[in-house]
Design a protein around this motif. Structure first.
Motif, PDB file in Angstrom:
ATOM      1  N   LEU A   1       9.828 -40.167  71.373  1.00 30.74           N
ATOM      2  CA  LEU A   1       9.230 -41.128  70.443  1.00 30.74           C
ATOM      3  C   LEU A   1       7.730 -41.250  70.647  1.00 30.74           C
ATOM      4  N   ASN A   2       7.237 -40.760  71.798  1.00 33.95           N
ATOM      5  CA  ASN A   2       5.804 -40.878  72.054  1.00 33.95           C
ATOM      6  C   ASN A   2       4.996 -39.716  71.492  1.00 33.95           C
ATOM      7  N   GLU A   3       5.696 -38.675  71.033  1.00 39.02           N
ATOM      8  CA  GLU A   3       4.923 -37.534  70.543  1.00 39.02           C
ATOM      9  C   GLU A   3       5.522 -36.948  69.277  1.00 39.02           C
ATOM     10  N   ALA A   4       4.712 -36.930  68.232  1.00 41.07           N
ATOM     11  CA  ALA A   4       5.169 -36.373  66.965  1.00 41.07           C
ATOM     12  C   ALA A   4       5.210 -34.861  67.045  1.00 41.07           C
ATOM     13  N   LYS A   5       6.241 -34.291  66.444  1.00 37.06           N
ATOM     14  CA  LYS A   5       6.284 -32.843  66.270  1.00 37.06           C
ATOM     15  C   LYS A   5       5.945 -32.589  64.809  1.00 37.06           C
ATOM     16  N   THR A   6       4.844 -31.881  64.567  1.00 37.69           N
ATOM     17  CA  THR A   6       4.407 -31.642  63.199  1.00 37.69           C
ATOM     18  C   THR A   6       5.145 -30.447  62.623  1.00 37.69           C
ATOM     19  N   HIS A   7       5.785 -30.640  61.456  1.00 34.71           N
ATOM     20  CA  HIS A   7       6.474 -29.534  60.801  1.00 34.71           C
ATOM     21  C   HIS A   7       5.612 -28.909  59.710  1.00 34.71           C
ATOM     22  N   GLN A   8       4.787 -29.729  59.089  1.00 35.18           N
ATOM     23  CA  GLN A   8       3.973 -29.238  57.981  1.00 35.18           C
ATOM     24  C   GLN A   8       2.767 -30.146  57.784  1.00 35.18           C
ATOM     25  N   THR A   9       1.618 -29.541  57.533  1.00 37.62           N
ATOM     26  CA  THR A   9       0.419 -30.298  57.167  1.00 37.62           C
ATOM     27  C   THR A   9      -0.211 -29.597  55.974  1.00 37.62           C
ATOM     28  N   ASP A  10      -0.226 -30.267  54.829  1.00 32.63           N
ATOM     29  CA  ASP A  10      -0.899 -29.707  53.645  1.00 32.63           C
ATOM     30  C   ASP A  10      -2.114 -30.554  53.336  1.00 32.63           C
ATOM     31  N   LEU A  11      -3.301 -30.002  53.575  1.00 34.62           N
ATOM     32  CA  LEU A  11      -4.530 -30.760  53.310  1.00 34.62           C
ATOM     33  C   LEU A  11      -4.651 -31.122  51.833  1.00 34.62           C
ATOM     34  N   ASN A  12      -4.248 -30.187  50.970  1.00 34.75           N
ATOM     35  CA  ASN A  12      -4.336 -30.376  49.504  1.00 34.75           C
ATOM     36  C   ASN A  12      -5.727 -30.866  49.100  1.00 34.75           C
ATOM     37  N   VAL A  13      -5.828 -32.007  48.398  1.00 31.68           N
ATOM     38  CA  VAL A  13      -7.144 -32.438  47.890  1.00 31.68           C
ATOM     39  C   VAL A  13      -8.147 -32.741  49.010  1.00 31.68           C
ATOM     40  N   PHE A  14      -7.657 -32.926  50.248  1.00 34.10           N
ATOM     41  CA  PHE A  14      -8.566 -33.214  51.354  1.00 34.10           C
ATOM     42  C   PHE A  14      -9.398 -31.995  51.755  1.00 34.10           C
ATOM     43  N   ALA A  15      -8.908 -30.802  51.365  1.00 35.63           N
ATOM     44  CA  ALA A  15      -9.596 -29.570  51.771  1.00 35.63           C
ATOM     45  C   ALA A  15     -11.021 -29.518  51.233  1.00 35.63           C
TER      46      ALA A  15
END
Lengths: 307, 307
Positions: free
Chosen positions: B88-102
């Protein structure tokens, strides 16, 4: 009021990033009793070998710790060798020689019989239980244990827990003992095994006090004491035992075991633990003054109080 | 006084032992601004895509957060998918889509110009710096970052740190940024990079406040706020941002930035962090009342104060 403590009195060879010490005085009962001696009278039950001499005795005597219950046996004292090179929070054990402890049968000196407080330091739960049963009339019993006993001697440990008022363990041990990763749920499960109070030590993050509350057996967290993040940790050995000594020693010095007394006891535990790690073995606590203790108590108060 | 915050407004798909949520409102600027809104006026700078609609807007509006600085762009909003199944103390990232943030180029609305407080939530340090430089006259600037920027964008991050008064990071990030495992030494090294104050978040163990002290640049720890060990952590996402919102929001509400105000701010940070994890995404903070906040503040005080 006087505390009787049973546990190991040992020689430790320790390596940390700050250096190395060969065969310095160690053992859970040693660290506990030196720390508790600043608050109340302390009496030790242990066994040592022929290598325990006047130099080691002098460290106890300087703090007026009663060592009439330290039995001398043929052979060598308990010996532990460990290092903290990769991680200051976890000892790597290189060698453990039980030596005279292998056949230890604790005897309680007549002079110890009027002790109102009993501390079962980290040793074989079979021995902890024997001492507990030999002193049925004490007012308050606290104890410590470690992963080894939880893992491989659980049944014997569960018998000990039934006779405890307060258990002091660290996060990992609490989670392991309860089989539950959530600390609040683990605390509740551990208190259902016997102790009505539980101190969980979080290392550099302090310690939490839980009490069993109400008829539903729900665990309620009542207090959180800080630890002082230290610029340099010289040797973590004995920090937990020194915490226990400060905590239980302070409680034993109090006329009444009020909630406020427990809170202050948690602070004194953190204070003694923070001193213990500043030098190797018993070096720092052996030279400590009451004024230094009170100054650090105030420093901890300043660190955590809003005003 | 008003806070302007720049950071991500996003959709999160989250899985924890308590369940799963698809595309709930998330992002560092979102969690920060909702938490801070209980203490002061908050203005957000971010970019969202065409998937950001009235339902998401309503969550900000209900807390009176100014979203005139949230730009609408063609495409999809920032999307993150992660889980906390093992730890619970550490997220496992499966996907990050920057999309409009890029291709985000932060613009500061004229109405935001009189903000006295600026928070640079966890985004690309190049963007953090651009906003910092566009608002040179603010009274106090705080910021957050994460392991990704420390590891792979350190030069850009170091430029941001020069313009910060307060940095908020967790233990791992502090150690990584300083290249030093000792927290006190790490704190000193990080403050030498720019910020005169440093908040190190210890997760379930609370948070520490350090200030740079004296001409020798020595780090002094000034305060330790607790966290409440929770019976059940539903979703840790946004806990750190909610801490930052409570902390900085409270500071911005104060007439003077006294040491006592910083201490209370640390408590409010812990309080908001503790609420954030009780439900998924923004669910708990969005429904919170000021009375609940004040009650938990008192609970934290009770938990840590000797009398």
């Amino acid at each position: 009021m006087a505390i009787t403590v049973v546990g190991s009195v040992a020689f430790d060879s320790i390596e940390t990033p700050a250096g190395r010490r060969e065969r310095c005085l160690g053992g859970a009962a040693t660290h506990f009793s030196l720390a508790a001696s600043f608050f109340t009278e302390v009496r030790v039950i242990a066994v040592v070998g022929e290598d325990f001499g006047p130099r080691q005795e002098a460290i106890f005597r300087a703090r007026k710790v009663d060592i009439r219950g330290i039995e001398r046996a043929k052979g060598k004292s308990f010996f532990w060798e460990g290092s903290y090179l990769d991680d200051l929070n976890e000892a790597k054990t290189h060698q453990t020689d039980l030596n005279v402890f292998a056949s230890f049968e604790p005897k309680i000196p007549a002079e110890y019989r009027d002790s109102q407080f009993l501390f079962l330091a980290n040793i074989d739960p079979v021995l902890q239980r024997r001492v507990r049963e030999a002193m049925p009339d004490v007012k308050l019993v606290a104890g410590d244990t470690m992963n080894y006993w939880i893992k491989d001697h659980k049944q014997a440990l569960l018998e000990v827990l039934k006779g405890l008022d307060i258990l002091l363990i660290n996060d990992t041990e609490a989670r392991m003992l309860a089989g539950n990763d959530n600390l609040v749920q683990a605390a509740r499960a551990v208190m259902a095994m016997g102790p009505s109070s539980l101190v969980i030590k979080h290392g550099e993050y302090g310690a939490s006090l839980f009490h069993r509350a109400g008829a539903d057996g729900k665990a309620s967290q009542t207090f959180r004491a800080p630890a002082l993040p230290l610029e340099e940790v010289v040797d973590p050995t004995g920090a937990g035992d020194s915490f226990a000594g400060g905590f239980f020693g302070y409680l034993a010095s109090q006329p009444e075991l009020t909630p406020a007394a427990y809170r202050r006891a948690m602070f004194y535990g953190s204070v003694m633990g923070s001193f213990a790690v500043e030098k190797f073995g018993t070096e720092r606590i052996a030279k400590l003054s009451r004024k230094e203790i009170d100054d650090r108590f105030l420093q901890f108060r300043e660190l955590t109080h809003l005003d």
